[in-house]
Design a protein around this motif. Structure first.
Motif, PDB file in Angstrom:
ATOM      1  N   ARG A   8      -3.941  12.470 -13.355  1.00  0.00           N
ATOM      2  CA  ARG A   8      -4.708  12.271 -12.060  1.00  0.00           C
ATOM      3  C   ARG A   8      -5.607  13.010 -11.856  1.00  0.00           C
ATOM      4  O   ARG A   8      -5.784  14.413 -12.627  1.00  0.00           O
ATOM      5  CB  ARG A   8      -2.838  13.760 -11.464  1.00  0.00           C
ATOM      6  N   PRO A   9      -6.079  13.469 -10.069  1.00  0.00           N
ATOM      7  CA  PRO A   9      -5.789  12.882  -9.609  1.00  0.00           C
ATOM      8  C   PRO A   9      -6.571  11.071  -9.010  1.00  0.00           C
ATOM      9  O   PRO A   9      -6.704  10.821  -8.208  1.00  0.00           O
ATOM     10  CB  PRO A   9      -6.948  13.648  -8.070  1.00  0.00           C
ATOM     11  N   ASP A  10      -6.497  10.715 -10.287  1.00  0.00           N
ATOM     12  CA  ASP A  10      -7.467   9.229 -10.741  1.00  0.00           C
ATOM     13  C   ASP A  10      -6.692   8.486 -10.418  1.00  0.00           C
ATOM     14  O   ASP A  10      -7.373   7.502 -10.324  1.00  0.00           O
ATOM     15  CB  ASP A  10      -8.527   9.481 -11.455  1.00  0.00           C
ATOM     16  N   ARG A  11      -5.340   8.940 -10.529  1.00  0.00           N
ATOM     17  CA  ARG A  11      -4.330   7.707 -10.961  1.00  0.00           C
ATOM     18  C   ARG A  11      -3.488   7.495  -9.826  1.00  0.00           C
ATOM     19  O   ARG A  11      -3.211   7.583  -8.916  1.00  0.00           O
ATOM     20  CB  ARG A  11      -3.180   8.858 -11.914  1.00  0.00           C
ATOM     21  N   ILE A  12      -4.040   5.664  -9.756  1.00  0.00           N
ATOM     22  CA  ILE A  12      -3.364   5.091  -8.747  1.00  0.00           C
ATOM     23  C   ILE A  12      -1.985   4.759  -8.932  1.00  0.00           C
ATOM     24  O   ILE A  12      -1.821   3.793 -10.023  1.00  0.00           O
ATOM     25  CB  ILE A  12      -4.533   3.464  -8.266  1.00  0.00           C
ATOM     26  N   PRO A  13      -1.148   4.820  -7.608  1.00  0.00           N
ATOM     27  CA  PRO A  13       0.198   4.139  -7.803  1.00  0.00           C
ATOM     28  C   PRO A  13      -0.258   3.102  -8.319  1.00  0.00           C
ATOM     29  O   PRO A  13      -0.698   2.055  -7.427  1.00  0.00           O
ATOM     30  CB  PRO A  13       0.601   4.292  -6.440  1.00  0.00           C
ATOM     31  N   PRO A  14       0.857   2.301  -8.588  1.00  0.00           N
ATOM     32  CA  PRO A  14       1.256   0.321  -8.868  1.00  0.00           C
ATOM     33  C   PRO A  14       1.179  -0.302  -7.945  1.00  0.00           C
ATOM     34  O   PRO A  14       1.045  -1.842  -7.890  1.00  0.00           O
ATOM     35  CB  PRO A  14       2.273   0.167  -9.957  1.00  0.00           C
ATOM     36  N   SER A  15       1.654   0.270  -6.600  1.00  0.00           N
ATOM     37  CA  SER A  15       2.088  -0.665  -5.738  1.00  0.00           C
ATOM     38  C   SER A  15       0.487  -0.410  -4.626  1.00  0.00           C
ATOM     39  O   SER A  15       0.617  -1.628  -4.012  1.00  0.00           O
ATOM     40  CB  SER A  15       2.782   0.359  -4.834  1.00  0.00           C
ATOM     41  N   ARG A  16      -0.150  -0.144  -5.108  1.00  0.00           N
ATOM     42  CA  ARG A  16      -1.387  -0.770  -4.802  1.00  0.00           C
ATOM     43  C   ARG A  16      -2.726  -1.964  -4.727  1.00  0.00           C
ATOM     44  O   ARG A  16      -3.454  -2.661  -4.366  1.00  0.00           O
ATOM     45  CB  ARG A  16      -2.640   0.472  -5.040  1.00  0.00           C
ATOM     46  N   PHE A  17      -1.715  -2.338  -6.311  1.00  0.00           N
ATOM     47  CA  PHE A  17      -1.904  -3.466  -6.411  1.00  0.00           C
ATOM     48  C   PHE A  17      -1.054  -4.614  -7.196  1.00  0.00           C
ATOM     49  O   PHE A  17      -0.331  -5.031  -7.838  1.00  0.00           O
ATOM     50  CB  PHE A  17      -2.087  -3.443  -8.028  1.00  0.00           C
ATOM     51  N   ASP A  18      -0.911  -5.001  -5.309  1.00  0.00           N
ATOM     52  CA  ASP A  18      -0.053  -6.411  -5.083  1.00  0.00           C
ATOM     53  C   ASP A  18      -0.187  -7.521  -5.354  1.00  0.00           C
ATOM     54  O   ASP A  18      -1.324  -7.710  -4.817  1.00  0.00           O
ATOM     55  CB  ASP A  18       0.969  -6.448  -3.806  1.00  0.00           C
ATOM     56  N   LEU A  19      -0.314  -8.168  -6.242  1.00  0.00           N
ATOM     57  CA  LEU A  19      -1.102  -9.883  -6.263  1.00  0.00           C
ATOM     58  C   LEU A  19      -0.402 -10.965  -5.066  1.00  0.00           C
ATOM     59  O   LEU A  19      -0.705 -11.577  -5.420  1.00  0.00           O
ATOM     60  CB  LEU A  19      -0.845 -10.036  -8.219  1.00  0.00           C
ATOM     61  N   HIS A  20       0.614 -10.444  -4.315  1.00  0.00           N
ATOM     62  CA  HIS A  20       1.144 -11.378  -3.704  1.00  0.00           C
ATOM     63  C   HIS A  20       1.891 -12.358  -4.306  1.00  0.00           C
ATOM     64  O   HIS A  20       1.821 -13.868  -4.031  1.00  0.00           O
ATOM     65  CB  HIS A  20       0.060 -11.774  -2.449  1.00  0.00           C
ATOM     66  N   LEU A  21       2.556 -12.916  -4.903  1.00  0.00           N
ATOM     67  CA  LEU A  21       2.928 -13.271  -5.635  1.00  0.00           C
ATOM     68  C   LEU A  21       4.432 -13.620  -5.781  1.00  0.00           C
ATOM     69  O   LEU A  21       4.884 -14.910  -5.944  1.00  0.00           O
ATOM     70  CB  LEU A  21       3.245 -12.938  -7.894  1.00  0.00           C
ATOM     71  N   LEU A  22       4.770 -13.669  -3.687  1.00  0.00           N
ATOM     72  CA  LEU A  22       6.453 -13.845  -3.416  1.00  0.00           C
ATOM     73  C   LEU A  22       6.459 -14.944  -2.212  1.00  0.00           C
ATOM     74  O   LEU A  22       4.921 -14.925  -1.460  1.00  0.00           O
ATOM     75  CB  LEU A  22       6.549 -12.517  -3.018  1.00  0.00           C
ATOM     76  N   ASP A  23       6.678 -16.111  -2.456  1.00  0.00           N
ATOM     77  CA  ASP A  23       6.673 -17.412  -1.550  1.00  0.00           C
ATOM     78  C   ASP A  23       7.276 -17.061  -0.911  1.00  0.00           C
ATOM     79  O   ASP A  23       8.821 -16.579  -0.568  1.00  0.00           O
ATOM     80  CB  ASP A  23       6.822 -18.066  -1.959  1.00  0.00           C
TER      81      ASP A  23
END
Length: 311
Positions: A8-23
């Motif tokens: 932190r503070p450079d730690r980015i939440p994993p939710s920012r990296f959505d690959l949109h793999l849900l149909d």
């Protein structure tokens, strides 16, 4: 799964990296396998539709590419890389730059290798690039390594030969690995960058890590030389091998080409090891062994950066 590894503070939440793999229609996840990450992009293989998917997690862009007919129903591996040729371009901030996708497969039962390159500038796959050399490609989706203007992959899980794809010459070649001694022959290993545009080979037979460098002389003759030997017991931050009555298994998980670090599995933990400083950092805890890819991206001029591992 994305795991941010910066503090932190450079730690980015994993939710920012959505690959949109849900149909959205069926509410099911696409069946994909991770092939590669490089220059701010992620390359996935859709195992159902014979497609590869190029994703940019930062911008949300996603492109589906139907693989050439020669790769349909064939096992293959691949790589994605920025195709920008500007002299002042810095890789990592490649979100608006063209890109290439390289696919490698073995054609038919005789394991004849083929390659093919997709260009985002033309929107098309190039010609099939054959090779007369037969080999068995290592299909566990260990990421390839970009050194200079060539990509390298391990050929199998127990041997030490390397596949080279020259991006300039558009050609395939097999490189024999270093002459290992018996005590290192069965150690876990990976390809590394050993110098300017030179490939290397790292092999772990605890407690020692050997690092080899491949040199080419003026006559074009290549030789492997032992570059370094590191006592892993001297690495700061790694747990001791013996803990109580339990012996911690150690093996190489991969190599970070952007930061010259090796990823290690130690027991149930994953660690990155900076070989120059001889320091390590625990990244995460996991109850099963898996493959790790590094994702690195930033935006100038705000110097927004993040380094994330995909498990």
């Amino acid at each position: 799964v994305f795991t941010p590894i910066m503090d932190r503070p450079d730690r980015i939440p994993p939710s920012r990296f959505d690959l949109h793999l849900l149909d959205i229609d069926s509410h099911t996840m696409w069946m994909v396998e991770l092939l590669d990450c490089r220059h701010g992009r992620v390359l996935l293989m859709d195992t159902l539709w014979d497609e590869v998917i190029m994703c940019e997690p930062i911008t949300g862009e996603q492109r589906r590419l139907t693989v050439p007919p020669e790769f349909v129903r064939n096992r293959f591996t691949g790589a994605v890389l920025c195709a920008a040729i500007d002299h002042d371009h810095v890789h990592g901030s490649c979100h608006s730059s063209p890109f290439n996708v390289v696919l490698i497969s073995a054609l038919g039962g005789n394991n004849q290798p083929i390659a093919c390159v997709y260009s985002s500038e033309t929107g098309e796959w190039g010609d099939i690039i054959p090779s007369s050399v037969s080999f068995e490609l290592f299909y566990d989706h260990t990421p390839g390594l970009l050194v200079g203007n060539a990509l390298y992959w391990l050929l199998d899980s127990i041997g030490h030969d390397i596949l080279k794809f020259d991006l300039d010459k558009q050609s395939l070649a097999v490189i024999r690995g270093p002459p290992l001694t018996n005590d290192f022959r069965h150690g876990s290993h990976c390809i590394i960058q050993a110098g300017d545009c030179a490939i290397g080979f790292a092999i772990l037979s605890y407690p020692h890590l050997q690092m080899w460098q491949r040199n080419i002389n003026f006559h074009g003759v290549a030789t492997w030389v032992l570059w370094k030997t590191i006592d892993m017991r001297m690495i700061i931050g790694l747990p001791k091998q013996i803990q109580g009555k339990r012996t911690l298994m150690r093996r190489i998980l991969g190599y970070l080409e952007d930061s010259d670090e090796i990823l290690l599995s130690v027991g149930r933990g994953a660690y990155k090891v900076q070989l120059k400083s001889k320091k390590s950092k625990k990244l995460c805890e996991n109850s099963y062994l898996t493959r790790y890819h590094s994702f690195n991206s930033f935006y100038p001029p705000g110097d927004f950066s993040s380094l994330v591992l995909i498990l």
